[in-house]
Scaffold this active site. Sequence first.
Site, PDB file in Angstrom:
ATOM      1  N   LYS A   1      -0.438   7.978  -4.144  1.00  0.00           N
ATOM      2  CA  LYS A   1      -1.469   8.782  -3.476  1.00  0.00           C
ATOM      3  C   LYS A   1      -0.930   9.437  -2.213  1.00  0.00           C
ATOM      4  O   LYS A   1      -1.191  10.615  -1.963  1.00  0.00           O
ATOM      5  CB  LYS A   1      -2.686   7.908  -3.160  1.00  0.00           C
TER       6      LYS A   1
ATOM      7  N   SER B   1      -3.942   4.821   0.042  1.00  0.00           N
ATOM      8  CA  SER B   1      -4.480   3.478  -0.153  1.00  0.00           C
ATOM      9  C   SER B   1      -5.084   3.344  -1.540  1.00  0.00           C
ATOM     10  O   SER B   1      -5.618   4.303  -2.092  1.00  0.00           O
ATOM     11  CB  SER B   1      -5.546   3.217   0.923  1.00  0.00           C
ATOM     12  N   ASP B   2      -5.013   2.140  -2.099  1.00  0.00           N
ATOM     13  CA  ASP B   2      -5.648   1.856  -3.381  1.00  0.00           C
ATOM     14  C   ASP B   2      -6.115   0.406  -3.387  1.00  0.00           C
ATOM     15  O   ASP B   2      -5.412  -0.472  -2.866  1.00  0.00           O
ATOM     16  CB  ASP B   2      -4.696   2.103  -4.546  1.00  0.00           C
ATOM     17  N   THR B   3      -7.276   0.158  -3.965  1.00  0.00           N
ATOM     18  CA  THR B   3      -7.876  -1.178  -3.991  1.00  0.00           C
ATOM     19  C   THR B   3      -8.175  -1.594  -5.420  1.00  0.00           C
ATOM     20  O   THR B   3      -8.690  -0.790  -6.197  1.00  0.00           O
ATOM     21  CB  THR B   3      -9.176  -1.203  -3.158  1.00  0.00           C
TER      22      THR B   3
ATOM     23  N   GLY C   1      -3.468  -1.880  -1.369  1.00  0.00           N
ATOM     24  CA  GLY C   1      -2.129  -1.437  -0.997  1.00  0.00           C
ATOM     25  C   GLY C   1      -2.259  -0.245  -0.077  1.00  0.00           C
ATOM     26  O   GLY C   1      -3.154   0.585  -0.247  1.00  0.00           O
TER      27      GLY C   1
END
Length: 193
Positions: A51, A68-70, A105
């Site tokens: 991203k 960011s990634d969840t 992350g």
Amino acid sequence: MKKIILASASPRRKELLLNAGVQFEIRPGNGEEYITSHKPEEVVKELSEQKALSAVFPTEEGTVIIGSDTIVSFEGKILGKPSDEEDAVQTLLMLQGNTHQVYTGVTVLEYKAGCWEKHVFAECTDVTFYPVSEKEIRDYVKTGEPMDKAGSYGIQGLFGIYVKSISGEYSNVVGLPVGRLFYETKKHGIELR
């Protein structure tokens, strides 16, 4: 003044950064996501990096990009966003009365001396739900709220009343571990505000 870019269209991440006093612009990435790992911590790091990199184009010195990634993980299985309402119901039936993990992350890119420096980390928070009835879950799913959320719920929304405990950073569960972000950027000499 340093330009800070959030490589995400998430209204939750936007709100978390605004509440932390960060001035930034939004430049969501729209590239394909590729995963090479099955470990939740590695998956979110890969996705956050993708991203952040998708928001890169020629830019000025000192620019900072945050990707960011969840994801949610239960008993080693990664639970993404629900594919439909029944998927959301089944996910929440599985999570109710149990403890699961939320991984986020974060990739921070900083443009210095004509090249990008990269800092990547992952944060994990344990979330435990009280027992929840199937009727309560179905009523929640009918609101539409869980349909764009990893694990089929938002801790800051209507399902938050079923959270028994969390161990770790609350904002991580919302979608961006703000405290850890500030800690990590400060270690690398990056000021976000």
